[in-house]
Design a protein around this motif. Structure first.
Motif, PDB file in Angstrom:
ATOM      1  N   GLU A 170       0.830  -1.206   0.000  1.00  0.00           N
ATOM      2  CA  GLU A 170       0.000   0.000   0.000  1.00  0.00           C
ATOM      3  C   GLU A 170       0.863   1.254   0.000  1.00  0.00           C
ATOM      4  OE1 GLU A 170      -3.437   2.051  -0.331  1.00  0.00           O
ATOM      5  OE2 GLU A 170      -3.203  -0.142  -0.377  1.00  0.00           O
ATOM      6  N   ALA A 171       1.931   1.230   0.791  1.00  0.00           N
ATOM      7  CA  ALA A 171       2.844   2.376   0.853  1.00  0.00           C
ATOM      8  C   ALA A 171       3.530   2.592  -0.496  1.00  0.00           C
ATOM      9  CB  ALA A 171       3.889   2.161   1.948  1.00  0.00           C
ATOM     10  N   ASN A 172       3.924   1.513  -1.138  1.00  0.00           N
ATOM     11  CA  ASN A 172       4.556   1.623  -2.459  1.00  0.00           C
ATOM     12  C   ASN A 172       3.577   2.188  -3.486  1.00  0.00           C
ATOM     13  OD1 ASN A 172       6.984   0.647  -1.572  1.00  0.00           O
ATOM     14  ND2 ASN A 172       6.592  -1.472  -2.172  1.00  0.00           N
ATOM     15  N   LYS A 173       2.328   1.771  -3.374  1.00  0.00           N
ATOM     16  CA  LYS A 173       1.307   2.261  -4.309  1.00  0.00           C
ATOM     17  C   LYS A 173       1.101   3.765  -4.149  1.00  0.00           C
ATOM     18  CE  LYS A 173      -3.493   1.507  -5.679  1.00  0.00           C
ATOM     19  NZ  LYS A 173      -4.757   0.778  -5.406  1.00  0.00           N
ATOM     20  N   GLU A 174       1.034   4.220  -2.884  1.00  0.00           N
ATOM     21  CA  GLU A 174       0.876   5.648  -2.632  1.00  0.00           C
ATOM     22  C   GLU A 174       2.068   6.435  -3.147  1.00  0.00           C
ATOM     23  OE1 GLU A 174       0.187   6.319   1.466  1.00  0.00           O
ATOM     24  OE2 GLU A 174      -1.720   5.206   1.521  1.00  0.00           O
ATOM     25  N   GLN A 175       3.264   5.911  -2.921  1.00  0.00           N
ATOM     26  CA  GLN A 175       4.471   6.576  -3.371  1.00  0.00           C
ATOM     27  C   GLN A 175       4.510   6.672  -4.900  1.00  0.00           C
ATOM     28  OE1 GLN A 175       6.717   8.098  -1.525  1.00  0.00           O
ATOM     29  NE2 GLN A 175       8.015   8.677  -3.257  1.00  0.00           N
ATOM     30  N   PHE A 176       4.103   5.577  -5.564  1.00  0.00           N
ATOM     31  CA  PHE A 176       4.086   5.560  -7.026  1.00  0.00           C
ATOM     32  C   PHE A 176       3.089   6.576  -7.577  1.00  0.00           C
ATOM     33  CE2 PHE A 176       2.239   3.882 -10.980  1.00  0.00           C
ATOM     34  CZ  PHE A 176       3.383   3.862 -11.765  1.00  0.00           C
ATOM     35  N   GLU A 177       1.901   6.648  -6.953  1.00  0.00           N
ATOM     36  CA  GLU A 177       0.876   7.606  -7.418  1.00  0.00           C
ATOM     37  C   GLU A 177       1.358   9.035  -7.205  1.00  0.00           C
ATOM     38  OE1 GLU A 177      -2.575   6.525  -5.266  1.00  0.00           O
ATOM     39  OE2 GLU A 177      -3.094   4.838  -6.590  1.00  0.00           O
ATOM     40  N   ARG A 178       2.052   9.295  -6.094  1.00  0.00           N
ATOM     41  CA  ARG A 178       2.550  10.627  -5.797  1.00  0.00           C
ATOM     42  C   ARG A 178       3.619  11.035  -6.810  1.00  0.00           C
ATOM     43  NH1 ARG A 178       4.444   9.748  -1.010  1.00  0.00           N
ATOM     44  NH2 ARG A 178       2.388   9.879  -0.016  1.00  0.00           N
ATOM     45  N   ALA A 179       4.443  10.071  -7.187  1.00  0.00           N
ATOM     46  CA  ALA A 179       5.545  10.370  -8.115  1.00  0.00           C
ATOM     47  C   ALA A 179       5.039  10.604  -9.532  1.00  0.00           C
ATOM     48  CB  ALA A 179       6.552   9.246  -8.087  1.00  0.00           C
ATOM     49  N   THR A 180       3.986   9.895  -9.910  1.00  0.00           N
ATOM     50  CA  THR A 180       3.490  10.016 -11.284  1.00  0.00           C
ATOM     51  C   THR A 180       2.684  11.283 -11.516  1.00  0.00           C
ATOM     52  OG1 THR A 180       1.605   8.627 -10.643  1.00  0.00           O
ATOM     53  CG2 THR A 180       3.462   7.532 -11.707  1.00  0.00           C
ATOM     54  N   LYS A 181       2.344  12.021 -10.458  1.00  0.00           N
ATOM     55  CA  LYS A 181       1.587  13.282 -10.630  1.00  0.00           C
ATOM     56  C   LYS A 181       2.453  14.367 -11.252  1.00  0.00           C
ATOM     57  CE  LYS A 181      -1.764  12.623  -6.892  1.00  0.00           C
ATOM     58  NZ  LYS A 181      -2.237  13.167  -5.585  1.00  0.00           N
TER      59      LYS A 181
END
Length: 342
Positions: free
Chosen positions: A330-341
């Motif tokens: 879940e933490a990796n998913k949040e980090q990935f979404e934050r980076a792709t913005k």
């Protein structure tokens, strides 16, 4: 024998090796005294084998410096000595890895051993268990100074299960001592002298007896290999398991090397110094390669420094290496979404 002589024989002698004191029985070699201490101060040995009488003194890799002879005669020995053939004396002081002279001499000996040794490590079945490989990694030079032609030999079969690569041999004599001491007749030995010396059989006669396979286990390099295991796998991809069976010929105590559910090879058990604990017969080694033939005891203990340890485990059926961690996912998913913005 009177009581005074008995007390003298039972007294232990004290020897100091690289600043580490140890008390051993009289008649103990410097090498075996160092093995009682353990660790990095144990000199390497390519030809000595504690279970083979007369072995040692051939490879010279175990040279050490005796800086103090004994309490009675404290004079140092004038030259480096082979620790496998030199017995300790009370009060003796020995330098191994703490002596620059020993380290430099060992470096030269390794260079000498590698003069004719081919760079077969990528294809050699002994890779991962080769003592010369370890020695070259620790003491070898970056390049050789030798500019002449190397000696080469053709591979020959000296039995239906054993192949000899004489080009890799360092003439440690271990296989000769094994044939002399644990088999009824020896049909191979050292032929020739000097640079022409080689291990061979008389007119390529086959080695055929119940314990001939043990020459494979005692060989420190890949000169004698198991034809049934040849090119099948790398040892660090296999899983060693200790097992035993009721064998009328030998102790039946072995190490099974698994790849999945298949037993790729069977070897004798070895101690921490790479020496066979009990020699096994050819029936156990070559003919019993199914799990149903054995009583499984458990995984073999592997040194942390060994490359085999990379695939080691504590259970016969190890747990899955990669486990799902929901929080981390879940933490990796949040980090990935934050980076792709961005």
């Amino acid at each position: 024998m009177n009581i005074l002589n008995f007390l003298k024989l039972s007294e232990k002698v004290k020897v100091t090796i690289d600043g580490m004191p140890v008390e051993v029985e009289p008649g103990t070699s410097i090498l075996n005294a160092a093995r009682q201490i353990g660790g990095d101060i144990v000199p390497p040995a390519m030809c000595y084998y504690s279970k083979l009488e007369g072995s040692g003194g051939k490879c010279r890799t175990c040279l050490v410096k005796v800086s103090k002879g004994s309490e009675k005669d404290p004079r140092p020995m004038p030259k480096l000595v082979a620790s496998c053939r030199t017995n300790v004396m009370d009060g003796m002081e020995v330098q191994n890895i703490t002596s620059p002279e020993v380290v430099e001499a060992r470096r030269g000996i390794v260079e000498m051993l590698l003069i004719n040794h081919p760079l077969d490590c990528p294809v050699c079945d002994q890779a991962g268990e080769c003592h010369l490989q370890d020695l070259a990694y620790e003491h070898g030079a970056e390049a050789t100074r030798y500019e002449f032609d190397r000696r080469t030999f053709d591979r020959i079969d000296i039995g239906d299960k054993i192949q000899l690569h004489m080009t890799r041999c360092i003439l440690c004599y271990r296989c000769v001592f094994v044939a002399d001491q644990i088999t009824e007749n020896r049909v191979h030995g050292i032929l020739g002298r000097g640079d022409h010396a080689e291990i061979s059989t008389y007119i390529e006669k086959a080695i055929d007896n119940d314990f001939s396979g043990n020459v494979i286990d005692v060989c420190p390099v890949g000169a004698l290999t198991d034809k049934t295991f040849r090119f099948k796998n790398r040892v660090w991809f296999t899983k060693p398991v200790e097992a035993h069976r009721d064998c009328p010929t030998c102790s039946g105590k072995t190490t099974l090397w698994y790849k999945g559910e298949e037993v790729l090879r069977v070897t004798a058990r070895k101690d921490e110094f790479g020496e066979v604990e009990e020699f096994i017969c050819n029936t156990c080694r070559f003919d019993k390669k199914e799990t149903k033939d054995w009583v499984i005891e458990g995984p073999k203990k592997v040194s942390r420094q060994s490359v085999i340890n990379s695939n080691h485990y504590d259970q016969l059926q190890p747990a899955q290496v990669v486990k799902k961690n929901l929080e981390l996912m879940e933490a990796n998913k949040e980090q990935f979404e934050r980076a792709t913005k961005f």
